[in-house]
Design an enzyme around this catalytic site. Structure first.
Site, short mmCIF file in Angstrom:
data_model
loop_
_atom_site.label_atom_id
_atom_site.label_comp_id
_atom_site.label_asym_id
_atom_site.label_seq_id
_atom_site.Cartn_x
_atom_site.Cartn_y
_atom_site.Cartn_z
CG HIS A 161 -20.83 -75.65 -105.98
ND1 HIS A 161 -21.41 -74.73 -105.18
CD2 HIS A 161 -21.36 -75.91 -107.20
CE1 HIS A 161 -22.37 -74.15 -106.18
NE2 HIS A 161 -22.46 -75.01 -107.38
CB CYS A 248 -20.11 -68.68 -103.60
SG CYS A 248 -19.75 -70.17 -102.74
C1 CIR Z 1 -27.06 -72.13 -104.24
O1 CIR Z 1 -27.49 -73.11 -103.69
O2 CIR Z 1 -26.72 -72.09 -105.48
C2 CIR Z 1 -26.61 -71.08 -103.40
N1 CIR Z 1 -27.39 -70.86 -102.37
C3 CIR Z 1 -25.09 -71.16 -103.02
C4 CIR Z 1 -24.21 -71.10 -104.08
C5 CIR Z 1 -22.80 -71.48 -103.57
N2 CIR Z 1 -21.82 -71.27 -104.53
C6 CIR Z 1 -20.50 -71.83 -104.63
O3 CIR Z 1 -20.40 -72.53 -103.66
N3 CIR Z 1 -19.75 -71.41 -105.64
#
Ligand code: CIR
Length: 253
Positions: A161, A248
């Site tokens: 991201h 996140c």
């Molecule tokens: C994913 O791959 O969607 C989750 N394992 C990690 C999400 C991380 N979120 C973020 O960076 N906002």
């Protein structure tokens, strides 16, 4: 200033979360403890924290940031680009009805995840990633404009991201690593450079002039402290195993 934060406890199904990290499976008990400490750190910053119960249906549902964009005037429910995460946003939509009158919704074929959206005052930078497509970003910018905000898209290559590699700490200070250090779109910020070795620490969160920094990244911690912030270190090693960082794990508004 932020007054509210929403988090969701991780479920045992988190061990099946999406990952590219190659750091092994998260230890669930440890993750629960780390999550509790994260909530305590947020409370120390003076915000009210709403803790949602774990949702075993969605292994990645503790990463609530990806499901919505929250601004002063409106909430926008995202449409996650990861197949196994589609549906998480519906649960959050229900929760946000208790906080917002103005709620907009991103629709197919647009996809967007909150981790790709960085708020800088009334402007929102939207990273184009494997999760966020042009259509999703365009819908988001249209909603933002409806409420008097602006948005622009940021192409990049190497991160999951946008905010995996860049974090805004207010006062024109931007933490950046890798390709974002010299990114033309960010040339007017004071860049606080994070080395390749500590790149995980480029994902920090500013909460009311505290900065939450992941534990174990001393170079980053010192650079942020030198810029004048109060630091709270939080160990999120089990969430790192799922490519997740500090931002996140919460929605801040
Ligand atoms: C994913 O791959 O969607 C989750 N394992 C990690 C999400 C991380 N979120 C973020 O960076 N906002």
């Amino acid at each position: 200033m932020f007054t509210n934060v929403i988090v969701r406890k991780p479920g045992q199904s988190m061990v099946n979360g999406i990952t590219t990290a190659n750091l092994g499976k998260p230890d669930y008990e440890k993750a629960l403890k780390q999550h509790d400490n994260y909530v305590e750190a947020l409370k120390q910053c003076g915000v009210n924290v709403t803790v949602l119960e774990a949702d075993e249906k969605y292994p990645d549902s503790c990463f609530v940031e990806d499901t919505a964009l929250l601004t002063k005037k409106c909430a926008v429910i995202t449409n996650p680009g990861a197949g196994s995460r589609k549906g998480e946003e519906k649960e959050i939509h229900e929760v946000l009805k208790g906080f917002y009158d103005n709620i907009e919704v991103i629709k197919e074929p647009g996809t967007i995840e909150g981790g790709d959206i960085m708020m800088v005052g009334d402007h929102f930078y939207i990273g184009l990633s494997a999760r966020t497509n042009k259509e999703g970003a365009e819908q988001m910018i249209e909603y933002l404009q409806k409420y008097g905000y602006t948005g622009s898209t940021v192409p990049f290559e190497k991160f999951l991201h946008l905010k995996t590699g860049v974090s805004y700490l207010e006062h024109n200070n931007l933490l950046a690593t890798g390709e974002f250090i010299d990114h033309p779109m960010f040339k007017d910020f004071n860049i606080i450079e994070i080395s390749e070795e500590e790149s995980y620490a480029a994902n920090c969160i500013w909460v009311n002039d505290y900065v939450l920094v992941p534990k174990g990244f001393d170079e980053a911690k010192n650079a942020i402290a030198e810029a004048g912030y109060r630091i709270i270190e939080v160990d999120v090693s089990e969430f790192r195993k799922l490519d997740g960082g500090l931002s996140c794990l919460s929605l801040r508004f």
